[in-house]
Design a protein around this motif. Structure first.
Motif, short mmCIF file in Angstrom:
data_model
loop_
_atom_site.label_atom_id
_atom_site.label_comp_id
_atom_site.label_asym_id
_atom_site.label_seq_id
_atom_site.Cartn_x
_atom_site.Cartn_y
_atom_site.Cartn_z
N ARG A 12 0.84 -1.21 0.00
CA ARG A 12 0.00 0.00 0.00
C ARG A 12 0.88 1.26 0.00
O ARG A 12 1.71 1.41 -0.88
CB ARG A 12 -0.98 0.01 1.18
N ASN A 32 -4.91 10.71 9.45
CA ASN A 32 -5.70 9.90 8.50
C ASN A 32 -4.85 9.64 7.26
O ASN A 32 -4.19 10.56 6.76
CB ASN A 32 -6.98 10.65 8.07
N GLY A 33 -4.88 8.40 6.80
CA GLY A 33 -4.15 8.06 5.58
C GLY A 33 -2.66 7.88 5.76
O GLY A 33 -1.92 7.73 4.78
N GLY A 35 -1.13 5.34 7.28
CA GLY A 35 -0.72 3.93 7.16
C GLY A 35 -0.87 3.11 8.43
O GLY A 35 -0.25 2.04 8.55
N THR A 37 -3.71 1.51 9.68
CA THR A 37 -4.45 0.27 9.42
C THR A 37 -3.61 -0.65 8.53
O THR A 37 -3.62 -1.88 8.70
CB THR A 37 -5.81 0.60 8.74
N THR A 38 -2.87 -0.05 7.61
CA THR A 38 -2.04 -0.85 6.70
C THR A 38 -1.00 -1.66 7.48
O THR A 38 -0.71 -2.82 7.14
CB THR A 38 -1.35 0.10 5.69
N ASP A 59 -5.19 -5.37 -4.59
CA ASP A 59 -5.54 -4.05 -4.02
C ASP A 59 -4.43 -3.53 -3.11
O ASP A 59 -4.29 -2.33 -2.90
CB ASP A 59 -6.79 -4.15 -3.11
N GLN A 62 1.33 -1.81 -3.93
CA GLN A 62 1.45 -0.37 -4.10
C GLN A 62 1.16 0.03 -5.55
O GLN A 62 1.61 -0.65 -6.48
CB GLN A 62 2.86 0.09 -3.71
N TYR A 63 0.37 1.08 -5.70
CA TYR A 63 0.00 1.52 -7.05
C TYR A 63 1.25 1.60 -7.93
O TYR A 63 2.28 2.11 -7.51
CB TYR A 63 -0.65 2.92 -7.03
N THR A 344 -5.30 8.46 16.05
CA THR A 344 -4.74 9.60 15.31
C THR A 344 -3.78 10.40 16.20
O THR A 344 -2.83 10.99 15.72
CB THR A 344 -5.84 10.52 14.74
#
Ligand SMILES: Nc1ncnc2c1ncn2[C@@H]1O[C@H](COP(=O)(O)OP(=O)(O)OP(=O)(O)O)[C@@H](O)[C@H]1O
Ligand SMILES: [Mg+2]
Length: 371
Positions: A12, A32-33, A35, A37-38, A59, A62-63, A344
């Protein structure tokens, strides 16, 4: 079981990243965003070779890349080191290695690195439809009782076969209950009887553990329990007759719908909070505490069975909870397990006047390098 190190490649938002963890409480902080949860997802992959938020491995790549790699170093209760490596590539699929030896069978993997995941997605267990609650029970029971796992697999196979035949009957406009269907039904009935007995027995054992955890987490102190409402109501001597009678009498209806409308695959599982179904009455915080208590009870059952400590992965644990509940939960989990908690920021813990120095702990800020 404890994870001491984790390395991620193309996983991811992580390009190449290394993490070190402590043995008790790991608090992962980040916007947020960033990583959080990743990171938990990667540990979950090493335990169960899959994500808890997607069925699609690609999914997670990593893009712009074709593969991901996860390396984890674990110590079990006897401090034996285990290096686990999971590689996935879009062309070659998934490969899992324990100390560099490839593992091919699922049964060699399950239970070796026991993790319990609590994520916002799980809340559907208490809020959503009955199949999620049935799966929750089946998943624990399958892990602690191999006989149950095999019964369930066989039952589902035959059920699938029966449903295919029903569709065939519909196409050919046949309605007669024949001897072939009867053979399948006899098999289903025999297995269903065992499944129902084991489910009921498990719930009887699980409920007191669950209720005592719930009451130690919550000052609300209300009676809680899991209740099964079996589709075949007679769990005793008359089970076989009742199920058989249903399968035969509903046969024509089953043909119309193309599926079998009676059996343990349709048992209702209710989560009762103060005599009512929590699904329709619980507040958001009550749902959350209920779920946390279910997960902690799950941990106790798994540990008892495999004789190894579970790792708790508690994503966004403090969301929706008041400060008393936050403190009670951390106190309950205590020192015994390695636990990962994401948030957070430290606001909730600070607000709760929580004394972190009681625990061996490590606070990591994401992205790595910030503090
Ligand atoms: N395959 C992927 N490749 C690259 N980035 C990805 C991929 N999948 C997801 N992401 C991004 O990775 C980032 C980290 O996501 P993650 O869910 O771990 O964040 P988080 O820290 O848990 O955030 P939150 O506090 O909102 O829950 C997000 O920006 C997400 O969009
Ligand atoms: Mg998240």
């Amino acid at each position: 079981m404890k994870i001491t190190k984790l390395k991620l490649n193309n996983f991811r938002n992580y390009n190449h990243e290394n993490f070190d963890f402590c043995d008790n409480l790991n608090i992962i902080l980040g916007d947020n965003g960033s990583g959080k949860t990743t990171l938990l997802e990667a540990i979950h992959y090493l335990s169960l070779t899959k994500s808890f938020r997607t069925h699609n491995n690609s999914d997670v790549v990593q893009y712009g890349n074709d593969y991901f790699q996860i390396f984890g170093t674990f110590n079990d209760s006897e401090i034996k080191e285990l290096i686990v490596n999971l590689n996935y590539s879009k062309t070659e699929g998934k490969k899992l290695f324990y100390n560099q030896v490839e593992l091919k069978k699922k049964t060699d993997i399950i239970g070796k690195i026991p993790v319990i995941i609590l994520s916002p997605n799980n809340q559907k267990i208490t809020e959503g439809g009955p199949s999620l609650r049935r799966n929750f029970i089946d998943r624990i029971l399958s892990q602690i009782n191999r006989e149950y796992l095999l019964l369930l697999i066989e039952f589902k196979k035959r059920l699938y076969q029966r449903n295919l035949l029903l569709s065939g009957f519909k196409e050919k406009n046949r309605k007669a209950y024949d001897s072939y269907i009867e053979t399948i039904d006899d098999f289903l009935i025999e297995h269903a009887f065992q499944i129902q007995k084991m489910r009921t027995g498990f719930i009887e054992e699980f409920n007191p553990v669950f209720e005592s955890i719930f009451n130690s987490l919550s000052h609300i102190k209300k009676p809680v329990q899991i209740k099964i409402i079996p589709n075949i109501s007679d769990g005793g001597e008359n089970f076989i007759n009742e199920y058989k009678e249903k399968l035969v009498s509903k046969f024509e209806r089953d043909i119309i719908y193309g599926r079998t409308g009676s059996g343990p695959h349709l048992d209702q599982v209710m989560f009762i909070f103060e005599k009512r179904d929590i699904r329709f009455t619980g507040s958001q915080g009550e749902h959350k505490i209920f779920l946390v208590a279910l997960k902690l009870a799950e941990g106790i059952f798994i540990e008892k069975n495999i004789n190894e400590k579970v790792i708790f992965l508690l994503d966004d644990l403090f969301a929706l909870l008041d400060k008393k509940h936050c403190m009670n939960i951390i106190d309950k989990i205590g020192f015994a397990n390695q636990t990962f908690i994401t948030a957070t920021d430290m606001t909730v813990l600070k607000r709760a006047d929580f004394d972190l120095s009681k625990y061996e702990h490590k606070v990591s800020h994401l992205p790595i390098g910030l503090s």
